[in-house]
Design an enzyme around this catalytic site. Structure first.
Site, PDB file in Angstrom:
ATOM      1  N   GLY A  12     -18.239 -57.788   2.919  1.00  0.00           N
ATOM      2  CA  GLY A  12     -17.267 -57.006   2.169  1.00  0.00           C
ATOM      3  C   GLY A  12     -16.936 -55.716   2.876  1.00  0.00           C
ATOM      4  N   THR A  16     -22.829 -56.201   3.671  1.00  0.00           N
ATOM      5  CA  THR A  16     -22.949 -57.620   3.975  1.00  0.00           C
ATOM      6  C   THR A  16     -24.088 -58.192   3.152  1.00  0.00           C
ATOM      7  OG1 THR A  16     -24.489 -57.247   5.801  1.00  0.00           O
ATOM      8  CG2 THR A  16     -22.131 -57.254   6.334  1.00  0.00           C
ATOM      9  N   VAL A  17     -24.016 -59.482   2.856  1.00  0.00           N
ATOM     10  CA  VAL A  17     -25.060 -60.146   2.082  1.00  0.00           C
ATOM     11  C   VAL A  17     -25.613 -61.297   2.912  1.00  0.00           C
ATOM     12  CG1 VAL A  17     -25.645 -61.353  -0.051  1.00  0.00           C
ATOM     13  CG2 VAL A  17     -23.936 -59.535  -0.086  1.00  0.00           C
ATOM     14  N   LYS A  36     -28.595 -57.280   0.408  1.00  0.00           N
ATOM     15  CA  LYS A  36     -27.293 -56.646   0.558  1.00  0.00           C
ATOM     16  C   LYS A  36     -27.494 -55.397   1.408  1.00  0.00           C
ATOM     17  CE  LYS A  36     -23.352 -55.637  -2.489  1.00  0.00           C
ATOM     18  NZ  LYS A  36     -22.969 -55.538  -3.924  1.00  0.00           N
ATOM     19  N   ASP A 131     -15.603 -52.717 -12.200  1.00  0.00           N
ATOM     20  CA  ASP A 131     -15.009 -53.666 -11.252  1.00  0.00           C
ATOM     21  C   ASP A 131     -15.291 -55.109 -11.671  1.00  0.00           C
ATOM     22  OD1 ASP A 131     -13.453 -54.198  -9.019  1.00  0.00           O
ATOM     23  OD2 ASP A 131     -15.135 -54.169  -7.617  1.00  0.00           O
TER      24      ASP A 131
END
Length: 341
Positions: A12, A16-17, A36, A131
């Site tokens: 994203g 990062t994941v 994450k 969100d």
């Protein structure tokens, strides 16, 4: 925990994941754990997520669990890492693709009930997610779902900086679009947008190709237009979404109220008789026009702070000022996450 980074699961804008593979004391975390990560100097959103998840605790089965955090040095770069539950089914956005772009009303009802239960816990705990969307609802191996991605979450009632607004533009509520206000009613509006996308496979707001983000915010924040209610839903389903799309946040239904709505209580066999007469209780408020604010909309995707005159003016005037500002037109429903499963 001593661990090594496994396969990447997604990337994203801020993190990062990946899979986290333990090398010692494997019983400390589940065998499959997601990590994450963000560079330490740009990890403020990830650290905020840790703070919020710690405050929310593990008492709700509808909130993703956090197992701790640490820092690591990889290829000369320091990273901040957050260990989270691994969701084998991806997100509801992935689930939508698996259903050929349209989730049945029966399944959408079950998913919605779980999301509202999670939001009820978040709001009772004094937080706002800010969100809610398909990409931030994770699907687990048993079919259960949990709310995730609390990086933009904030404490309810917390003082905001002028022009601050959190969330994804396509899911923003009228009060976010006009004044940047992000309290619990904003999550309910985003929930409505999420349900529409679940059952139609399309964003709640239909926009022309090449249209600017500001024209969308103008539609959301000014006037009485609301997203179109899908025709393929039952009367219960339509009424539920209408309660999410009440433009005045003070009259919008809360998570607690929505949990008692027939759409989440009925199994679809007993129709819900909609009320068209004068309101007799707080459940019957009409879709009032949103109130005027003197703040300005922006997106968390753009971290710059914009300075405007402090004088009071209407949301229409504020948004027209924004139309003259040359900003990047990045306002899609996705926040830039890409699946690499």
């Amino acid at each position: 925990m001593d661990w090594v980074r496994g396969d990447a699961l997604g990337r994203g804008s801020f993190a990062t994941v990946s899979l986290a593979i333990p090398t010692t004391n494997p019983n400390q975390f589940p065998s499959l754990t997601a990590v994450k990560s963000a560079e330490a100097q740009t990890s403020c959103w990830l650290r905020n997520e840790k703070h919020v998840l710690d405050r929310l605790g593990s008492s709700s089965p509808r909130i993703i669990r956090c197992f701790g955090d640490d820092c690591s040095f990889e290829n000369g770069v320091e990273y901040y890492n957050l260990f989270l539950e691994y969701a084998a089914g991806g997100s509801l956005a992935d689930e939508l693709k698996n259903h050929d772009g349209q989730i049945s009303e029966h399944e959408a009802r079950e998913y919605t009930r779980a999301i509202v239960e999670g939001l009820s816990h978040v709001h009772k705990s004094g937080f706002v997610h800010c969100d809610i969307k398909l990409q931030n609802i994770l699907v687990f191996g048993d079919g259960g779902i949990k709310i995730a991605d609390f990086g933009l979450a904030r404490e309810a009632g917390q003082k905001q900086e002028k022009s601050e607004c959190r969330g994804t533009p396509m899911f923003m509520s009228p009060e976010q679009a006009t004044g940047g206000e992000c309290e619990s009613p904003a999550d309910i509006w985003a929930l409505g947008c999420t349900i529409v996308e679940m059952v139609t496979g399309k964003p709640a707001w239909q926009v022309e190709k090449g249209a600017s983000m500001w024209s969308l915010l103008l539609r959301i924040g000014v006037g009485e237009e609301v997203p179109e209610i899908p025709n393929n839903l039952s009367e219960d389903g339509k009424d539920f979404i209408e309660k999410c799309f009440i433009k005045d946040p003070k009259k919008r239904w809360s998570a607690e109220m929505l949990l008692k709505h027939p759409f989440l209580i009925n199994d679809g066999t007993v129709p819900f008789k909609r009320v068209h007469e004068s309101p007799r209780s707080h459940f019957d408020f009409p879709d009032w026009v949103s109130s005027v604010t003197n703040s300005l909309p922006s997106s968390p995707e753009f971290q710059d702070k914009w300075d405007f005159d402090d004088g009071f003016c209407s949301p229409e005037d504020r948004l027209r000022q924004l139309l003259t500002v040359n900003r990047p037109a990045s306002w899609s429903e996705s926040d830039g996450w890409s699946s690499v499963r």
